[in-house]
Write an enzyme that holds these catalytic residues in place. Structure first.
Site, PDB file in Angstrom:
ATOM      1  N   GLY A  31       0.801  -1.217   0.000  1.00 45.72           N
ATOM      2  CA  GLY A  31       0.000   0.000   0.000  1.00 45.72           C
ATOM      3  C   GLY A  31       0.833   1.265   0.000  1.00 45.72           C
ATOM      4  N   LEU A  33       0.448   3.631  -2.191  1.00 46.56           N
ATOM      5  CA  LEU A  33       0.850   3.441  -3.577  1.00 46.56           C
ATOM      6  C   LEU A  33       1.411   4.713  -4.214  1.00 46.56           C
ATOM      7  CD1 LEU A  33      -2.186   1.304  -4.805  1.00 46.56           C
ATOM      8  CD2 LEU A  33      -0.016   0.518  -3.841  1.00 46.56           C
ATOM      9  N   HIS A  37       4.231   1.549  -8.182  1.00 44.81           N
ATOM     10  CA  HIS A  37       3.215   0.497  -8.049  1.00 44.81           C
ATOM     11  C   HIS A  37       2.263   0.508  -9.248  1.00 44.81           C
ATOM     12  CE1 HIS A  37       4.052   1.187  -3.601  1.00 44.81           C
ATOM     13  NE2 HIS A  37       4.319  -0.087  -3.758  1.00 44.81           N
ATOM     14  N   ASP A 150      13.615  -3.190  -5.305  1.00 44.94           N
ATOM     15  CA  ASP A 150      13.903  -4.252  -4.339  1.00 44.94           C
ATOM     16  C   ASP A 150      14.596  -5.404  -5.071  1.00 44.94           C
ATOM     17  OD1 ASP A 150      12.508  -3.165  -1.889  1.00 44.94           O
ATOM     18  OD2 ASP A 150      10.848  -3.151  -3.303  1.00 44.94           O
ATOM     19  N   GLN A 153      15.027  -8.670  -3.218  1.00 47.80           N
ATOM     20  CA  GLN A 153      13.739  -9.324  -3.027  1.00 47.80           C
ATOM     21  C   GLN A 153      13.302 -10.067  -4.281  1.00 47.80           C
ATOM     22  OE1 GLN A 153      10.113  -7.586  -0.904  1.00 47.80           O
ATOM     23  NE2 GLN A 153       9.586  -7.205  -3.034  1.00 47.80           N
ATOM     24  N   SER A 185       9.205   5.406  -3.288  1.00 46.94           N
ATOM     25  CA  SER A 185       9.033   4.443  -2.208  1.00 46.94           C
ATOM     26  C   SER A 185       7.921   4.933  -1.299  1.00 46.94           C
ATOM     27  CB  SER A 185      10.333   4.303  -1.405  1.00 46.94           C
ATOM     28  OG  SER A 185      10.121   3.587  -0.208  1.00 46.94           O
ATOM     29  N   SER A 186       7.169   4.005  -0.757  1.00 42.64           N
ATOM     30  CA  SER A 186       6.123   4.387   0.193  1.00 42.64           C
ATOM     31  C   SER A 186       6.714   5.106   1.392  1.00 42.64           C
ATOM     32  CB  SER A 186       5.361   3.139   0.655  1.00 42.64           C
ATOM     33  OG  SER A 186       4.751   2.492  -0.447  1.00 42.64           O
TER      34      SER A 186
END
EC number: 6.3.2.1
Length: 282
Positions: A31, A33, A37, A150, A153, A185-186
């Site tokens: 979230g 966003l 995203h 990421d 990741q 980034s969030s």
């Protein structure tokens, strides 16, 4: 856009789509966003018939309770952004829905997770692998979309898919940046004005290091100069700067002809932890 909050509801939705012959794209997020995203959602919409975005701030991948508490949560604003980007269903479960009982399973990704984020955030990738496995089982997507910001990741998730034989394709999309180079980034929402003004230094250091790699400076020289540039900013506390093989993520003592190099960093800025990376083809 449908909004689903239960595992059973997600399973029923995706099973119906599969039976109708629709290709499913999954975009896992936590979230808050941003354009990065939405790029993933748009890519999924271009390649799939059904696009499922997930919003779940996963507690098992946080090794810092304060970071988990402060992670931005704006579910209503997120939902408004998703439909125009092409999302057909949003899965937004509670913690209790995703973890009806404590998990005891432990993942070990070997050398892939013993460096960088894995070394500095113990248990992080175990939490990532746990929640991603759950989402893959529930949604049964044909493709899953992740951002290259990421980088480690993405490598871990690819290994997860290979090791557990998930029948899906991982699609990694380029990092989306602000006009001044800061990777979206969030967590950027938490930067105060002085920290936000200093934040572009991260990308500046990465791009300078990438030029040095191309010029032939050794990995140790590149790392030393990058660390010095980061340390010179008083608002910034560097955590690591790595010059690594882009596939294995292992630190390099010397470059390998024909293999890409990834430059990765993590730093704390105004109490906010940020990461970024640049890939250098050689």
């Amino acid at each position: 856009m449908q909004i689903l909050t239960t595992a059973a509801g997600l399973q029923a939705h995706t099973e119906s789509a599969r039976q109708a012959g629709r290709r499913i794209g999954l975009v896992p997020t936590m979230g808050a966003l941003h354009a990065g995203h939405l790029q993933l959602v748009q890519a999924a919409r271009a390649e799939c018939d059904e696009v499922i975005a997930t919003i779940f701030v996963n507690p098992t991948q946080f090794n810092n309770a304060e970071d988990f508490r402060l992670y931005p949560r704006v579910p209503d604003a997120d939902a408004v952004l998703l439909a125009p980007a092409g999302c057909t269903a949003l899965f937004a479960p509670s913690v209790e829905e995703m973890y009806p009982q404590p998990t005891v399973l432990r993942f070990d990704f070997g050398d892939l997770e013993r460096v960088m984020e894995g070394a500095h955030r113990p248990g992080h990738f175990n939490g990532v692998a746990t929640v991603v496995s759950k989402l893959f089982h529930l949604a049964r997507p044909h493709r899953a979309y992740f951002g290259q910001k990421d980088w480690q990741q993405v490598a871990v998730v690819r290994q997860l898919v290979a090791d557990l034989s998930f029948d899906l394709e991982i699609v990694a999309r380029p990092t989306i940046r602000e006009a001044d180079g800061l990777a979206m980034s969030s967590r950027n929402r938490r930067l105060d004005a002085p920290a936000r003004a200093a934040a572009p230094l991260l990308y500046q250091v990465l791009t300078a290091a990438a030029e040095q790699v191309q010029q032939g400076l050794s990995p140790l020289q590149v790392q030393a100069q990058a660390e010095a540039a980061l340390a010179a900013e008083p608002l910034l506390t560097p955590e690591y700067f790595a010059v690594a093989d882009a596939q294995t993520l292992q630190p390099l003592a010397a470059y390998v002809p024909g293999r890409a190099v990834v430059l990765c960093l993590a730093a704390h800025l105004g109490g906010v932890r940020l990461i970024d990376n640049v890939v250098v083809e050689r």
